[in-house]
Motif scaffolding. Structure first.
Motif, PDB file in Angstrom:
ATOM      1  N   GLN A  62       2.509   6.508  -6.871  1.00 26.80           N
ATOM      2  CA  GLN A  62       1.309   6.807  -7.656  1.00 26.80           C
ATOM      3  C   GLN A  62       1.117   5.800  -8.786  1.00 26.80           C
ATOM      4  O   GLN A  62       0.946   6.158  -9.948  1.00 26.80           O
ATOM      5  CB  GLN A  62       1.368   8.233  -8.194  1.00 26.80           C
ATOM      6  CG  GLN A  62       1.434   9.267  -7.097  1.00 26.80           C
ATOM      7  CD  GLN A  62       1.560  10.677  -7.620  1.00 26.80           C
ATOM      8  OE1 GLN A  62       1.657  10.924  -8.807  1.00 26.80           O
ATOM      9  NE2 GLN A  62       1.566  11.624  -6.708  1.00 26.80           N
TER      10      GLN A  62
ATOM     11  N   ALA B 275      -6.286   1.674   0.604  1.00 27.59           N
ATOM     12  CA  ALA B 275      -6.138   2.874  -0.215  1.00 27.59           C
ATOM     13  C   ALA B 275      -5.122   2.632  -1.325  1.00 27.59           C
ATOM     14  O   ALA B 275      -4.127   1.924  -1.139  1.00 27.59           O
ATOM     15  CB  ALA B 275      -5.681   4.038   0.661  1.00 27.59           C
ATOM     16  N   GLY B 276      -5.390   3.186  -2.473  1.00 28.40           N
ATOM     17  CA  GLY B 276      -4.469   3.069  -3.601  1.00 28.40           C
ATOM     18  C   GLY B 276      -4.839   1.978  -4.578  1.00 28.40           C
ATOM     19  O   GLY B 276      -4.310   1.927  -5.687  1.00 28.40           O
ATOM     20  N   TRP B 277      -5.728   1.088  -4.185  1.00 25.57           N
ATOM     21  CA  TRP B 277      -6.130  -0.029  -5.038  1.00 25.57           C
ATOM     22  C   TRP B 277      -7.533   0.179  -5.572  1.00 25.57           C
ATOM     23  O   TRP B 277      -8.346   0.834  -4.945  1.00 25.57           O
ATOM     24  CB  TRP B 277      -6.077  -1.339  -4.245  1.00 25.57           C
ATOM     25  CG  TRP B 277      -4.701  -1.684  -3.832  1.00 25.57           C
ATOM     26  CD1 TRP B 277      -4.125  -1.406  -2.622  1.00 25.57           C
ATOM     27  CD2 TRP B 277      -3.706  -2.317  -4.611  1.00 25.57           C
ATOM     28  NE1 TRP B 277      -2.830  -1.850  -2.609  1.00 25.57           N
ATOM     29  CE2 TRP B 277      -2.543  -2.413  -3.828  1.00 25.57           C
ATOM     30  CE3 TRP B 277      -3.675  -2.826  -5.907  1.00 25.57           C
ATOM     31  CZ2 TRP B 277      -1.370  -2.990  -4.290  1.00 25.57           C
ATOM     32  CZ3 TRP B 277      -2.513  -3.399  -6.368  1.00 25.57           C
ATOM     33  CH2 TRP B 277      -1.381  -3.474  -5.570  1.00 25.57           C
TER      34      TRP B 277
ATOM     35  N   SER C  86       1.004   3.951  -3.179  1.00 29.21           N
ATOM     36  CA  SER C  86       0.692   5.361  -2.921  1.00 29.21           C
ATOM     37  C   SER C  86       1.889   6.269  -3.172  1.00 29.21           C
ATOM     38  O   SER C  86       1.763   7.298  -3.828  1.00 29.21           O
ATOM     39  CB  SER C  86       0.199   5.537  -1.488  1.00 29.21           C
ATOM     40  OG  SER C  86      -1.024   4.870  -1.310  1.00 29.21           O
TER      41      SER C  86
ATOM     42  N   SER D  46       0.833  -1.211   0.000  1.00 25.07           N
ATOM     43  CA  SER D  46       0.000   0.000   0.000  1.00 25.07           C
ATOM     44  C   SER D  46       0.864   1.256   0.000  1.00 25.07           C
ATOM     45  O   SER D  46       0.594   2.205  -0.745  1.00 25.07           O
ATOM     46  CB  SER D  46      -0.942   0.010   1.205  1.00 25.07           C
ATOM     47  OG  SER D  46      -1.963  -0.932   1.016  1.00 25.07           O
ATOM     48  N   ARG D  47       1.897   1.271   0.814  1.00 27.37           N
ATOM     49  CA  ARG D  47       2.807   2.419   0.836  1.00 27.37           C
ATOM     50  C   ARG D  47       3.497   2.595  -0.513  1.00 27.37           C
ATOM     51  O   ARG D  47       3.618   3.716  -1.023  1.00 27.37           O
ATOM     52  CB  ARG D  47       3.856   2.250   1.936  1.00 27.37           C
ATOM     53  CG  ARG D  47       3.342   2.617   3.315  1.00 27.37           C
ATOM     54  CD  ARG D  47       4.473   2.701   4.336  1.00 27.37           C
ATOM     55  NE  ARG D  47       4.960   1.389   4.748  1.00 27.37           N
ATOM     56  CZ  ARG D  47       4.426   0.666   5.715  1.00 27.37           C
ATOM     57  NH1 ARG D  47       3.382   1.096   6.369  1.00 27.37           N
ATOM     58  NH2 ARG D  47       4.934  -0.510   6.031  1.00 27.37           N
TER      59      ARG D  47
END
Length: 130
Positions: A71, A104-106, A68, A64-65
């Protein structure tokens, strides 16, 4: 060079760690990641509810990091995600589940996203496939 990276293995597997390190090396080498695609048990790496043991690398959190911070286009196969309980807010509501857990991010999308990305990339590299 443009890469697509597909992960088929769960976050606690050596394949998931190798895929993460490979993705980091791709970017460090000045290459591009067109898309990260999670399929089969790989979808668990996009769950915000995965908890690693205290003495282990939290591969799901690291993914995830990484997504993100860079990007990147991170896609989770919707069919595999639904089957394994990895849901975004829309799917949780659609199937009347109490909560979403997609990190988040997916984003959830179809297998066609893997095919499309493979057409745009120079290499498709898969980790954990059987």
């Amino acid at each position: 060079m443009k890469f697509v990276i597909a992960l088929f293995a769960p976050p606690h597997s050596p394949a998931a760690r190798r895929a993460l390190r490979f993705a980091e090396a791709v970017l460090a080498g000045g290459h591009e990641i067109v898309r990260l695609f999670y399929y089969q048990d790989g979808v668990h790496s996009a769950s915000a509810n995965v908890v690693a043991a205290q003495d282990e690398l939290d591969v799901a959190a690291e993914w995830s990091r990484f997504v993100s911070a860079n990007q990147l286009d991170g896609v989770v196969c919707i069919a595999a995600g639904l089957r394994r309980g990895v849901l975004d807010a829309g799917e949780a509501q659609r199937y009347q589940r109490p909560a979403a857990n997609l990190a988040a991010g997916w984003e959830l999308s179809g297998l066609g996203q893997l095919h499309e990305a493979a057409q745009q990339a120079d290499r498709l590299v898969c980790f954990g496939g059987q």
